[in-house]
Each structure stands twice: as structure tokens, then as C-alpha cells.
Design a protein around this motif. Sequence first.
Motif, PDB file in Angstrom:
ATOM      1  N   VAL A  16      12.720   8.117  -9.493  1.00  0.00           N
ATOM      2  CA  VAL A  16      12.880   6.688  -9.040  1.00  0.00           C
ATOM      3  C   VAL A  16      11.622   6.453  -7.838  1.00  0.00           C
ATOM      4  N   ALA A  17      11.113   5.712  -7.935  1.00  0.00           N
ATOM      5  CA  ALA A  17      10.187   5.452  -6.637  1.00  0.00           C
ATOM      6  C   ALA A  17      11.059   4.286  -5.747  1.00  0.00           C
ATOM      7  N   THR A  56       5.283   6.110  -5.012  1.00  0.00           N
ATOM      8  CA  THR A  56       4.716   6.113  -6.219  1.00  0.00           C
ATOM      9  C   THR A  56       4.879   7.620  -6.766  1.00  0.00           C
ATOM     10  N   ASP A  57       4.057   8.322  -5.767  1.00  0.00           N
ATOM     11  CA  ASP A  57       3.905   9.864  -5.851  1.00  0.00           C
ATOM     12  C   ASP A  57       4.997  10.594  -5.611  1.00  0.00           C
ATOM     13  N   LEU A  58       5.840  10.263  -4.922  1.00  0.00           N
ATOM     14  CA  LEU A  58       7.131  11.255  -4.609  1.00  0.00           C
ATOM     15  C   LEU A  58       8.340  11.096  -5.417  1.00  0.00           C
ATOM     16  N   ARG A  59       8.769   9.940  -5.760  1.00  0.00           N
ATOM     17  CA  ARG A  59       9.790   9.574  -6.807  1.00  0.00           C
ATOM     18  C   ARG A  59      10.788  10.637  -6.860  1.00  0.00           C
ATOM     19  N   ALA A  61       0.881  -1.179   0.059  1.00  0.00           N
ATOM     20  CA  ALA A  61       0.062   0.009  -0.063  1.00  0.00           C
ATOM     21  C   ALA A  61       0.880   1.067   0.035  1.00  0.00           C
ATOM     22  N   LEU A  62       1.938   1.141   0.777  1.00  0.00           N
ATOM     23  CA  LEU A  62       2.828   2.514   0.742  1.00  0.00           C
ATOM     24  C   LEU A  62       3.392   2.522  -0.621  1.00  0.00           C
ATOM     25  N   GLN A  63       3.968   1.411  -1.170  1.00  0.00           N
ATOM     26  CA  GLN A  63       4.623   1.440  -2.375  1.00  0.00           C
ATOM     27  C   GLN A  63       3.513   2.175  -3.554  1.00  0.00           C
ATOM     28  N   SER A  64       2.286   1.719  -3.659  1.00  0.00           N
ATOM     29  CA  SER A  64       1.407   2.378  -4.733  1.00  0.00           C
ATOM     30  C   SER A  64       0.769   3.526  -4.394  1.00  0.00           C
ATOM     31  N   THR A  65       1.079   4.158  -3.122  1.00  0.00           N
ATOM     32  CA  THR A  65       0.630   5.580  -2.859  1.00  0.00           C
ATOM     33  C   THR A  65       1.804   6.434  -2.582  1.00  0.00           C
ATOM     34  N   VAL A  66       2.351   6.506  -1.370  1.00  0.00           N
ATOM     35  CA  VAL A  66       3.373   7.674  -1.377  1.00  0.00           C
ATOM     36  C   VAL A  66       4.847   7.468  -2.111  1.00  0.00           C
ATOM     37  N   GLN A 103      10.907   1.321  -2.988  1.00  0.00           N
ATOM     38  CA  GLN A 103      10.405   0.172  -3.049  1.00  0.00           C
ATOM     39  C   GLN A 103      10.234  -0.460  -1.594  1.00  0.00           C
ATOM     40  N   VAL A 121      17.695   3.828  -5.459  1.00  0.00           N
ATOM     41  CA  VAL A 121      16.676   2.880  -4.441  1.00  0.00           C
ATOM     42  C   VAL A 121      17.490   2.654  -3.368  1.00  0.00           C
TER      43      VAL A 121
END
Lengths: 173, 357
Positions: free
Chosen positions: A38-39, A31-34, A24-29, A41, A146
Motif C-alpha cells: 500500500v502506498a 509509490t516505490d516503497l509501498r 512529487a513525493l507521492q509519485s516517487t518515494v 498518500q 494508510v
Amino acid sequence: MKLLVRLLAGRWARLVLVGLLAAALQSTVATDLRPFGVAAQPALLVAVAIGVARGPADGLLGGLVVGLVADLAFGDVVGLGAVGLGIAGAIAGMLLLPLRDPPWWTRIVAMAAASAAGEAIHPVLKTLVGLDGWVHPRVATVAVIVAGLHLAVAPMALVVGRWASSTAAEGSG
Amino acid sequence: MATQATTRRRAIALLVLTSLGLATLSLRDSPAIGAVRGAFLVVFRPFEGAVRVVTRPVSNAVHGIRDYGDVLAENEVLRERVAQQEGAAVAAAASVRLAQELLALNGLPTLAGIGTVTAQAIGESPGNFAQTIEINQGSESGIKPGMPVLNAAGLIGKVVRASQGRAVVMLITDPDFALAVKIVRQPQVGTTTTLPAERATASTVVAVEGEQPADGAPATTTTTTTTTTTIAGFTPSVTTLPQVPRGPPSITVPAFGQLAVRETGVVEGRGPGRLPTVRFVSNDPRLGDVRVGTPIVTAGGSRSLAPPDVVVGTVTRVVARSGTAGPILEVEPVADLSNLSFLRVLLYRPVTERPAP
């Protein structure tokens, strides 16, 4: 409440719960900040944290469980991410095997290094199953970024990884 | 202790086999994987929603600090651009309508006849090795894997997964993306033939670039710049009647060489930071040159997942290859893939995939 406590006493339930939270953290915050495009993980971070906290076998086990949860949530090939995270967890554990009583900072560095390795493994695995086009110099840049991002939150992740992979006796004691 | 180690080994073996089995099924697009994922997402979505609510203030604060200056500058540029394009948009809309009516009159397929679903991009790919976005419309709106997705500018990708209320769109820059396209080549020489009632005459109307005049005098180049501030041919509050043709009626037929030649190729993504390329283009000089700026549109056809003539992009670089291998074209997508908001999913299915009546 008692049921919840008993459920959380089980190691598998805790691994799945932490996997859900990381996905859930990966698909929200994340992914949003990058930062730098780079997101971060979080699922990979949890896998390497378990590896560092408990050793290669538990790292592999934790990585597979957390990876399966993340794959079902958003993975393009279900199961492939799990294998990648399992390998990353095992690598994290193996990095500390030569040290008898590793100081805290070596654990953090090992987590960052295993994160870089885990992130670089993913495109290689994709290529192995026929999804070409991802192995190019950018992979190194992404892996380094990363690793840097994970380095910043590694101490917190280590606590979560230790709790998620502890046995029932350790959890209660 | 030994029992615990055995249990752990068994669990690892089981999980590895499960992962490999699932990966195999997933690569074969098994419907079982879709069902398992759908069931899992029923549990995961509320969890994700709760985490989104908790983490949104953090994201907003970081974006506020990091992007404020850029947003202000971009806003200024966009205001200027909107003002410039307001007039042109009216003329363009009229042209599009006219073209659609002509295509419909001739029984040719147009995008106007294809149902669409408007959706909003709600997230990017959580991984660093996938070029996908998530949209807020899913299978309940009729969206199915394979359907093309557009924004106001042109094609952005295709749907790869659709679940209840969500769908995942693979962008045209993803290395797994491939689609048949047409390249509108530029003609080298053109001849217009005018056919009066009794006889026909021919005259060359397009000069070949760099050609020397017959008398040996050096060629001169004249550059004319025309600035149009309003819609061409349109004067407010004035009605202009069309000119009445004089003399015998005639039909002007452009010769073959003057018509744009449409040739097919395949556009393929190459990952983030790298432009998609078009391959399998013929290396035949008779078909004309492919130049920088040449438009690329979808090819359509009974097996293509996209209808014909959806704008994909323009050629930014032509990489010539020796022998019979055709050139490789680098394509700049017309859609800004880094800034996607409102999108249209074309509810289009090729003839070969439609259920039999």
C-alpha cells in the motif's frame, strides 16, 4: 530573492508549492516503497494536516487545492481526487471541533483517522461517477495501513500544513 | 474578519465547481483536459525529477535491507529456469517464424506487420485505487491512448494517457479494463478422415475420457511420461532427410470435432489481488468444454483495440452457472504484472479508428 520571499508570503502560492511537493513525493518515494503493498498518500496527509491545524473550512480549501495539483500530476479523473481530499480535510477539522484545546496527540490521532476516511472515500467517489469495481473489503485494509503510515509522519506533516495554510500576517509574524 | 470568511467561502465554492467541472470533462475524455494536464506536466516533471534524485538513496536503502534475501533466492530460481528454457526457446522461435510466414502467405494479420515501440516501466500508480504503470515512451514515439501493451509473455494492458516522453498503461487487472478475447475450447471427440486418391475412410482417434469399453470390462488408464532434454527431432551435426512418401498420395483432413473451437468473450479486470474474469461465454455443450489451462487470446476485429491472437492468459477456474448463462472463467495472466520491466507498445489502431486516406 525578494520576489521569491514575497511570492511565498502568499497563502495560495504556498498551498500550490506544498501540493507540488506532496504530489512529487507521492509519485516517487511513496509509490516505490509501498509497505504491505500500500502506498502512503502525502497529498492526503497534507490536506488532513491543514484541516487539523486550521479547522474544517481551511481543511476543505487546502484539500481542494492540493487535490487539484495531485490530480493534474497523476489522477485518473481530474477533479475527483480534489473533492476527496477536500472532504478528508474537512473531516480532519471537524474531528477536533468538540475539543476546546486539544492536546498534541489528539491532533495526530485525528490526522490518522481522517487519512483512513479520506482513503476510503476515494473508491466510493469513483463508484459514484460510474467507475465500478473498487468498493470491496480491501478498501478497509488499505485505509488502515494508510492511517498507520500517516501516523508515523504526522507531526512533521502538521508543521508543513500549518505553514502552508497560514495567512500573510501569521507567516510574517 | 467577516471579509476574510466571505472570501474563503467564495474560494471554496469556486474550487468545488472547478473540480466538478474538470471531473465531468475528464470522464468525457475531453481534449481540453489533456491540454491542461500537458501544460501542467511541463512544470511538474522537473520538480518530480529533483524530488526523485533526492529520495532515491532512501528508496534504495530500504529496498536493500528489505529485499536482499528475496532477490538472491529469485536469482537462483531464474538462473535454473533460463537454463531449462534456452533449448525450447530456439524451437519456439522457429515455430513462431513459420506460423507468421504461413499467416502472411494467406494474407492474414500477424503481429510481425505491426510497428512496436520498446519502453521501460518507470513507476506504478501513485494511488491505491488504480492499476496502472508509467512507461518512458510517449506521444512523440507515436503512442496513442488505446494501444495494446505487451511484455515477453503476453498482453499486460492498454495505454490510457500519452504525453511527451511518458505514457500511462492500464493493466488488465484494473476494473475499468475490458477487451474482447477468444477462448480456445477443447474438442470432445475427434475423427480424422484420410482421403486417398479414390476413396475415403474414417477412424476415431481421440478417446472420450472415462468411457467404458463395449464389452463391459473396466477401463484402464496408462500414464506415459516423456522427458525431452533437447529440441525434439534435432540431433547436432546430423542431417536427416525427410522420409519419401510411399503409396498413393493422400490428404489428412481433421474432422470439425477435432479442431479447437474459438469462441469470443470479454475479459474484465477485478482489481488488485483478484484474477480477471471472462464473461459472455456461451453455455453450449456442443462447442466443447472449457477446462482449466485453456488458453485465452485477443479476439481482434475491426473495433477491437488489440490485434487478434495476442496471448492474454490461461483459465484457472471455471464457475458454472445455471440456465442459459454461460460460465465465468477466471484467468491467470501469462505476464507477471507484479514485476514489469521492458515492454512493447503495439502501434496498432483498429480499422475503424484509422484516418481516411
